[in-house]
Design a protein around this motif. Structure first.
Motif, mmCIF file in Angstrom:
data_model
loop_
_atom_site.group_PDB
_atom_site.id
_atom_site.type_symbol
_atom_site.label_atom_id
_atom_site.label_comp_id
_atom_site.label_asym_id
_atom_site.label_seq_id
_atom_site.Cartn_x
_atom_site.Cartn_y
_atom_site.Cartn_z
ATOM 1 N N LYS A 48 0.801 -1.232 0.000
ATOM 2 C CA LYS A 48 0.000 0.000 0.000
ATOM 3 C C LYS A 48 0.825 1.271 0.000
ATOM 4 O O LYS A 48 0.321 2.339 -0.339
ATOM 5 N N TYR A 49 2.104 1.176 0.406
ATOM 6 C CA TYR A 49 2.914 2.384 0.567
ATOM 7 C C TYR A 49 4.295 2.236 -0.066
ATOM 8 O O TYR A 49 4.827 1.136 -0.188
ATOM 9 N N LEU A 50 4.849 3.384 -0.404
ATOM 10 C CA LEU A 50 6.221 3.481 -0.890
ATOM 11 C C LEU A 50 6.920 4.543 -0.051
ATOM 12 O O LEU A 50 6.427 5.670 0.056
ATOM 13 N N ALA A 51 8.034 4.187 0.575
ATOM 14 C CA ALA A 51 8.840 5.138 1.333
ATOM 15 C C ALA A 51 10.001 5.574 0.455
ATOM 16 O O ALA A 51 10.713 4.737 -0.102
ATOM 17 N N VAL A 52 10.195 6.885 0.326
ATOM 18 C CA VAL A 52 11.245 7.446 -0.520
ATOM 19 C C VAL A 52 12.119 8.345 0.352
ATOM 20 O O VAL A 52 11.623 9.301 0.953
ATOM 21 N N THR A 53 13.412 8.041 0.437
ATOM 22 C CA THR A 53 14.328 8.804 1.280
ATOM 23 C C THR A 53 15.262 9.649 0.414
ATOM 24 O O THR A 53 15.599 9.267 -0.698
ATOM 25 N N THR A 54 15.671 10.795 0.969
ATOM 26 C CA THR A 54 16.483 11.723 0.191
ATOM 27 C C THR A 54 17.633 12.318 0.996
ATOM 28 O O THR A 54 17.682 12.215 2.210
ATOM 29 N N HIS A 55 18.513 12.964 0.251
ATOM 30 C CA HIS A 55 19.595 13.734 0.863
ATOM 31 C C HIS A 55 19.070 15.035 1.477
ATOM 32 O O HIS A 55 19.832 15.793 2.065
ATOM 33 N N SER A 90 3.655 -3.503 8.141
ATOM 34 C CA SER A 90 3.573 -2.235 7.388
ATOM 35 C C SER A 90 3.119 -1.051 8.234
ATOM 36 O O SER A 90 2.757 -0.013 7.688
ATOM 37 N N ARG A 91 3.164 -1.153 9.557
ATOM 38 C CA ARG A 91 2.708 -0.061 10.421
ATOM 39 C C ARG A 91 3.809 0.916 10.806
ATOM 40 O O ARG A 91 3.527 2.028 11.248
ATOM 41 N N PHE A 92 5.077 0.507 10.655
ATOM 42 C CA PHE A 92 6.198 1.349 11.073
ATOM 43 C C PHE A 92 7.326 1.259 10.055
ATOM 44 O O PHE A 92 7.434 0.290 9.308
ATOM 45 N N ILE A 93 8.187 2.296 10.080
ATOM 46 C CA ILE A 93 9.472 2.203 9.380
ATOM 47 C C ILE A 93 10.570 2.583 10.360
ATOM 48 O O ILE A 93 10.337 3.303 11.335
ATOM 49 N N GLN A 94 11.757 2.062 10.080
ATOM 50 C CA GLN A 94 12.957 2.490 10.790
ATOM 51 C C GLN A 94 13.883 3.073 9.734
ATOM 52 O O GLN A 94 13.930 2.594 8.606
ATOM 53 N N THR A 95 14.595 4.147 10.123
ATOM 54 C CA THR A 95 15.488 4.813 9.185
ATOM 55 C C THR A 95 16.799 5.174 9.877
ATOM 56 O O THR A 95 16.832 5.409 11.080
#
Length: 135
Positions: A48-55, A90-95
């Motif tokens: 259901k989701y896409l996580a996109v990380t950036t500089h 799919s309830r959390f992300i770690q970064t």
């Protein structure tokens, strides 16, 4: 690649990413809300989701449906984002980031976890972060 194998996402320089249909090899959408390069992107296990990380030090959370819609922005890292992982539910992300910070976030809101120790036993669908409870 999405969990069902129907989509794949590609990060580009200049804060842009594209989403592609695997069957037709056609670009479905092009997005670019950030200025800096994309570092990592992951689909949630439920697709259901896409996580996109950036500089730019942000993680954008996109809802995948008939239209791609940004539903959350994670803000709190003091350096560029290096890795992202979804929990198996799919309830959390770690970064992690270039300053060696490990932060946890609610999905889809992008709100930072106030008590990260509550996730010490959480199962992750991937574990690319170089910091964390099992490391």
């Amino acid at each position: 690649v999405s969990p069902d194998g129907s989509l794949y996402a590609v990060g580009h320089a200049g804060g842009r990413f594209t989403l592609w249909d695997v069957a037709t090899m056609r670009c479905i959408t092009k997005n670019g809300f950030r200025q800096e390069d994309i570092d990592d992107l992951k689909f949630s296990p439920n697709g259901k989701y896409l996580a996109v990380t950036t500089h730019d030090n942000f993680i954008d959370i996109w809802s995948i449906g008939k239209e791609l819609k940004r539903v959350g922005i994670c803000s709190g890292h003091s350096s560029y984002i290096t890795h992202v992982d979804f929990s198996t539910d799919s309830r959390f992300i770690q970064t992690t980031c270039g300053a060696n910070e490990l932060l946890y976030w609610h999905i889809p809101s992008g709100k930072q976890m106030g008590r990260p120790a509550e996730l010490s036993g959480e199962e992750w669908s991937t574990f690319t972060c170089n910091l964390g409870w099992p490391v």
